[in-house]
Scaffold this active site. Structure first.
Site, PDB file in Angstrom:
ATOM      1  N   TRP A 153       6.700  43.380   3.750  1.00  0.00           N
ATOM      2  CA  TRP A 153       5.336  42.856   3.830  1.00  0.00           C
ATOM      3  C   TRP A 153       4.785  42.433   2.466  1.00  0.00           C
ATOM      4  O   TRP A 153       3.724  41.834   2.387  1.00  0.00           O
ATOM      5  CB  TRP A 153       4.402  43.930   4.432  1.00  0.00           C
ATOM      6  N   LYS A 177      13.344  38.632  11.193  1.00  0.00           N
ATOM      7  CA  LYS A 177      12.357  39.629  11.604  1.00  0.00           C
ATOM      8  C   LYS A 177      11.478  39.933  10.387  1.00  0.00           C
ATOM      9  O   LYS A 177      11.823  40.721   9.528  1.00  0.00           O
ATOM     10  CB  LYS A 177      12.982  40.931  12.114  1.00  0.00           C
ATOM     11  N   GLU A 180       5.924  43.326  10.507  1.00  0.00           N
ATOM     12  CA  GLU A 180       4.872  43.254  11.532  1.00  0.00           C
ATOM     13  C   GLU A 180       3.484  43.280  10.880  1.00  0.00           C
ATOM     14  O   GLU A 180       2.505  42.844  11.471  1.00  0.00           O
ATOM     15  CB  GLU A 180       5.003  44.447  12.508  1.00  0.00           C
ATOM     16  N   GLY A 230      13.827  45.635   1.164  1.00  0.00           N
ATOM     17  CA  GLY A 230      12.979  46.783   1.494  1.00  0.00           C
ATOM     18  C   GLY A 230      13.450  48.008   0.744  1.00  0.00           C
ATOM     19  O   GLY A 230      14.033  47.897  -0.336  1.00  0.00           O
ATOM     20  N   SER A 231      13.223  49.177   1.334  1.00  0.00           N
ATOM     21  CA  SER A 231      13.490  50.416   0.603  1.00  0.00           C
ATOM     22  C   SER A 231      14.985  50.732   0.567  1.00  0.00           C
ATOM     23  O   SER A 231      15.758  50.294   1.425  1.00  0.00           O
ATOM     24  CB  SER A 231      12.718  51.569   1.234  1.00  0.00           C
ATOM     25  N   GLU A 252      18.494  43.673  -0.982  1.00  0.00           N
ATOM     26  CA  GLU A 252      17.572  43.649  -2.125  1.00  0.00           C
ATOM     27  C   GLU A 252      16.645  44.838  -1.929  1.00  0.00           C
ATOM     28  O   GLU A 252      15.737  44.792  -1.105  1.00  0.00           O
ATOM     29  CB  GLU A 252      16.826  42.304  -2.146  1.00  0.00           C
ATOM     30  N   CYS A 286       8.900  44.741  -6.068  1.00  0.00           N
ATOM     31  CA  CYS A 286      10.132  45.485  -6.393  1.00  0.00           C
ATOM     32  C   CYS A 286      10.495  45.354  -7.866  1.00  0.00           C
ATOM     33  O   CYS A 286      11.131  46.239  -8.421  1.00  0.00           O
ATOM     34  CB  CYS A 286      11.271  45.040  -5.487  1.00  0.00           C
TER      35      CYS A 286
END
Ligand code: NAD
Length: 481
Positions: A153, A177, A180, A230-231, A252, A286
């Site tokens: 996000w 995807k 959300e 993401g994480s 990443e 990040c």
């Protein structure tokens, strides 16, 4: 100037826009106010199967089209992004929180990337090997196949653009995807590609419960590559799922950007660049600079002046031009930062500025004050976990070797920054730091033409640049006699 949330939230599969009718929904929240912006439909298992079937057809269709067609779509989408910049940036600010000026920069980042790939697709050469007469040995580059791409996000425009641009440029189909929490931004980027002539089968866009969607898509033999931002924890989980189907991955993941400031640095310039870079997107980046290791001769001055500048930043709704930092993107972030601060204080850090929620323009927004913690012990949780928020951590160091040891101490290796006016030292720093990207006397470590990615736990593979496009391709050797 008034702004509306001018976007329609749908799933996009095989050219159809699927609405909330008969589906579970996710409420999209404006993080600056806590208000609901709209409801987002979540994909059912049948929707995901349909997206997979579409991706299989889209791949057969798109890989057969000439580079020229791919180039035209990407170039056209780049132009549309620039034409629609005001509307698209407002959508991103409303659903993610970043100031409009940053959202516009992100639209331009997406447009630049499409423009770069529109040219680069013409250079996806293979090679011919030296072999005896009457034989031909060719090394070919081919698209890897249908890609499943999962976006976070924090860069709701730039991240989908990276993944769409690379897959489409390489001749793959893609199921995207996006997060959300910021879905309209990704839909707007996809709309530019479709309006520029992308065939409806080539890209689908789904939302859902992230774990359900990724398990469903990765279990399918149709998907040949997984791209995730993401994480670290989720990235490792997806790599395990991808391994079951021997699918290629680009990961990443998180970072914990070290900053080394030597006592011969141009301190005013370093402060100008680093304060802006630290609090960009409220630190939810990040490649954000996180651990500031400052040589002892200038440490106190650096902490004082960095904190004074941080305290002056105007925090509030990103739609209003006077605000330099918006809210955090969701309620989990201020909770997390509050926990990091409490833990750091307990083990001996001191607050130089900030350290608490608020500072924004709406009590229901997810605001946290720009924060500087000084003398932070290495055992503080925030010195070891990615904070992903508006928090700068400061520690003094003595020697070059101490600084390198600190920079390489953690399992992360995404972005690192160094400030020194000594050319020899700059050269050695570039070699010694374990990081995918290093900025020496600069905070600009990315660009459409430059590989973006990390080493160690920060992931593998690069996005952007020629490397990003080639990461969506496989190599085939054809020997003919
Ligand atoms: P999270 O780790 O659950 O989610 C991060 C992103 O991954 C979200 O967009 C989410 O939709 C997606 N995701 C989560 N589980 C997934 C799954 N099983 N399959 C597919 N996608 C999945 O939690 P969060 O609160 O959103 O973020 C927590 C941490 O993640 C942050 O503190 C930060 O360290 C890291 N993060 C990194 C980036 C980045 O740019 N590298 C972006 C966002 C978050």
């Amino acid at each position: 100037m008034a702004h509306d949330y001018r976007t329609a939230l749908n799933l996009y599969i095989d050219g159809e826009r699927l609405t909330v009718a008969g589906r579970s929904v996710h409420r999209v929240i404006n993080p600056a106010t806590g208000d609901t912006l709209a409801e987002l439909p979540l994909a059912t298992a049948q929707d995901l199967d349909r997206a997979l079937d579409t991706a299989a057809r889209g791949y057969r269709l798109w890989r057969a089209r000439p580079a020229h067609d791919r180039s035209r779509v990407l170039a056209g989408a780049s132009q549309l992004l620039r034409q629609r910049i005001d509307q698209i940036a407002a959508v991103a600010t409303m659903e993610q929180g970043k100031p409009l000026v940053e959202a516009k920069a992100e639209v331009n980042m997406a447009a630049n990337l499409f423009e770069f790939y529109a040219a680069e697709v013409h250079r996806l050469y293979g090679r011919v090997l030296v072999r005896p007469a009457g034989t031909l040995s060719r090394v070919m580059k081919e698209p890897v196949g249908p890609v499943a791409a999962f976006c976070p996000w924090n860069f709701p425009l730039g991240n989908p653009a990276r993944k769409l641009g690379a897959a489409i440029g390489a001749g793959c189909s893609i199921i995207l995807k996006p997060a959300e929490e910021a879905p309209g931004s990704a839909i707007e980027v996809l709309n530019c590609l479709l309006d520029a002539g992308l065939p409806k089968e080539v890209a689908s866009c789904v939302f859902g419960v992230p774990d359900q969607v990724s398990r469903h898509l990765l279990a399918s033999p149709i998907i040949r590559k997984v791209s995730f931002t993401g994480s670290v924890a989720v990235g490792k989980h997806l790599m395990k799922l991808a391994a079951d189907g021997a699918k290629r991955t680009t990961m990443e993941l998180g970072g914990h950007g070290p900053v080394l400031v030597f006592d011969d640095a141009d301190v005013d310039r370093a402060l100008d660049l680093l304060v802006a870079h630290k609090f960009r997107n409220a630190g939810q980046v990040c490649i954000s600079p996180t651990r500031f290791h400052v040589q002892e001769g200038i440490y106190e001055r650096f902490v004082k002046e960095f904190s004074a500048r941080a305290a002056k930043l105007a925090v509030g709704n990103g739609l209003e031009a006077q605000h330099q930092m918006g809210p955090m993107a969701n309620p989990r972030r201020p909770d997390a930062i509050e926990g990091f601060v409490a833990n750091a204080l307990k083990v001996g850090a001191r607050i130089a500025t900030g350290g608490e929620r608020g500072g924004g323009t709406n009590d229901n927004g997810f605001f946290f004050r720009p924060t500087v913690l000084a003398d932070v012990p290495l055992e503080a949780r925030v010195m070891n976990e990615e904070p992903f928020g508006p928090i700068a951590l400061m520690r003094p160091f003595k020697t070059f070797d101490d600084a390198i040891e600190q920079a390489n101490r953690l399992p992360f290796g995404l972005a690192a920054y160094c400030f020194t006016e000594n050319g020899r030292r700059a050269l050695l720093l570039g070699d010694a730091i374990e990081s995918g990207m290093i900025g020496i006397n600069t905070t600009v470590v990315a660009g459409a033409d430059s590989p973006f990615g990390g080493v160690k736990d920060s992931g593998h593979g690069s996005e952007d640049g020629p490397e990003g496009l080639r990461a969506c391709m496989v190599t085939k050797a054809i020997h003919q006699a």
